[in-house]
Scaffold this motif. Structure first.
Motif, PDB file in Angstrom:
ATOM      1  N   ASP A  47      -3.760   1.569 -10.113  1.00  0.00           N
ATOM      2  CA  ASP A  47      -3.779   0.151  -9.481  1.00  0.00           C
ATOM      3  C   ASP A  47      -4.274   0.081  -8.192  1.00  0.00           C
ATOM      4  O   ASP A  47      -3.751   0.768  -7.102  1.00  0.00           O
ATOM      5  N   ILE A  48      -5.269  -0.972  -7.856  1.00  0.00           N
ATOM      6  CA  ILE A  48      -5.840  -1.450  -6.776  1.00  0.00           C
ATOM      7  C   ILE A  48      -5.082  -2.612  -6.432  1.00  0.00           C
ATOM      8  O   ILE A  48      -5.666  -3.679  -6.926  1.00  0.00           O
ATOM      9  N   VAL A 101     -13.501   0.115 -13.126  1.00  0.00           N
ATOM     10  CA  VAL A 101     -12.567  -0.877 -12.533  1.00  0.00           C
ATOM     11  C   VAL A 101     -12.533  -1.992 -13.735  1.00  0.00           C
ATOM     12  O   VAL A 101     -13.732  -2.469 -14.511  1.00  0.00           O
ATOM     13  N   ASP A 117     -12.952  -8.697  -6.841  1.00  0.00           N
ATOM     14  CA  ASP A 117     -12.393  -7.333  -7.373  1.00  0.00           C
ATOM     15  C   ASP A 117     -13.261  -5.962  -7.137  1.00  0.00           C
ATOM     16  O   ASP A 117     -12.698  -5.055  -6.681  1.00  0.00           O
ATOM     17  N   ALA A 121     -12.285  -2.949  -4.922  1.00  0.00           N
ATOM     18  CA  ALA A 121     -12.466  -1.435  -5.237  1.00  0.00           C
ATOM     19  C   ALA A 121     -13.176  -0.741  -4.199  1.00  0.00           C
ATOM     20  O   ALA A 121     -12.847   0.521  -4.057  1.00  0.00           O
ATOM     21  N   PHE A 124     -10.964   0.211  -1.579  1.00  0.00           N
ATOM     22  CA  PHE A 124     -10.141   1.350  -2.066  1.00  0.00           C
ATOM     23  C   PHE A 124     -10.583   2.507  -1.619  1.00  0.00           C
ATOM     24  O   PHE A 124      -9.969   3.320  -1.399  1.00  0.00           O
ATOM     25  N   GLN A 128      -9.507   5.748   0.690  1.00  0.00           N
ATOM     26  CA  GLN A 128      -9.216   6.987   0.184  1.00  0.00           C
ATOM     27  C   GLN A 128     -10.121   8.128   0.858  1.00  0.00           C
ATOM     28  O   GLN A 128      -9.841   9.190   0.668  1.00  0.00           O
TER      29      GLN A 128
END
Length: 299
Positions: A47-48, A101, A117, A121, A124, A128
């Protein structure tokens, strides 16, 4: 002798076309996920924030390089599930990780929800530890549109570009000016001008289709990363693909265009039953692997 693509056409014609959004979404998930993904690819949800996504990785793949993938479906349907086999297969072939996604869909969530969105992503992946040069971005149909919109948005905010972009049957022009919308209508079993018009209306919700933010064919594409465009010759959106490849080239972006004879819209979704689907994915995987070869993950 009936060809593989003719058998696939029969499969599409076996059921009547759905008439509402719920039916369309269910039908797309059913028909696109008719074949399972490679059995040695591991899928794991993530989940983002409130945005669903899914990692995939095959044994021996390089987890330091990743393909960020946006599914097709006209911004109104499609899902992680519908494209799982295609995304898992190309990641396996390329020897890289993938992140698919599940961006928000119209008409409930019109423009710019999907782009927001997509950018979430991207952020995100950066959080990471993935450096831009270790990331490729790709998508089919509306996902190709979203790929380009994301790249333009990143450039406009001064962010470094990913290593590469992969566009499959991209929908680049929501004004629908391409001549093949009519000249290929008799051979395209999936998409029609009227169908696209309904999708565009739901996604735009009154927004101007000529805006480059939603029709990247008209965008300033300078500075975008090397791009591979793959499209079938039996697509009404053939001109969308050829047009965006031309526009990218005119903007001095390194671009490769492949037109696959007799292939239909996003044919690589059905690579398990199409030799040209497997060949197309293999070509894309080889190209992605080459573009990501110098990518380095920073922790």
């Amino acid at each position: 002798m009936t060809s593989e693509i003719d058998e696939l056409r029969k499969l599409f014609a076996a059921q009547p076309r759905p008439t509402n959004w719920t039916e369309r979404r269910a039908r797309m998930d059913e028909i696109c996920a008719i074949d399972p993904p490679p059995d040695d690819v591991a899928f794991s949800p993530v989940d983002i924030g409130s945005l669903p996504a899914e990692w995939s990785q095959a044994p021996g793949s390089d987890a330091a390089r990743v393909l960020l993938y946006f599914h097709g479906g006209g911004y109104c349907s499609g899902s992680i599930r519908s494209h799982r086999a295609m995304v898992g297969a190309v990641g396996k072939l390329a020897g890289i990780r993938t992140l698919a996604v599940g961006y928000r869909l119209a008409p409930e969530h019109p423009y710019p929800a999907a782009r927001d969105d997509a950018l979430a992503a991207w952020r995100f992946l950066r959080s990471q530890g993935y450096a831009p040069q270790s990331i490729a971005i790709g998508g089919d149909s509306a996902g190709g549109n979203l790929t380009l919109a994301t790249l333009v948005a990143l450039r406009e905010t001064g962010e470094a570009m990913p290593a590469a972009a992969w566009l499959v049957s991209p929908w680049s022009d929501l004004t629908m000016s391409g001549a093949t919308l009519d000249s290929k209508a008799a051979v395209d079993p999936l998409i029609s001008r009227d169908y696209l018009a309904g999708l565009a209306e739901a996604f735009l919700a009154g927004h101007d289709a000529r805006d480059a933010a939603v029709s990247p064919l008209f965008a300033d594409l300078a500075g975008l990363p090397p791009t591979l465009v793959q499209v079938g010759s039996s697509e009404v959106m053939l001109d969308d693909a050829v047009g965006i490849a031309r526009a990218l080239g005119a903007a001095e972006v390194p671009v490769a265009l492949e037109i696959w004879p007799r292939m239909i819209h996003a044919w690589m979704v059905w690579s398990a039953r199409l030799a040209d689907g497997r060949a197309g994915l293999d070509r894309a995987a080889t190209w992605l692997r080459g573009q990501l070869a110098r990518g380095i993950r920073t922790d």
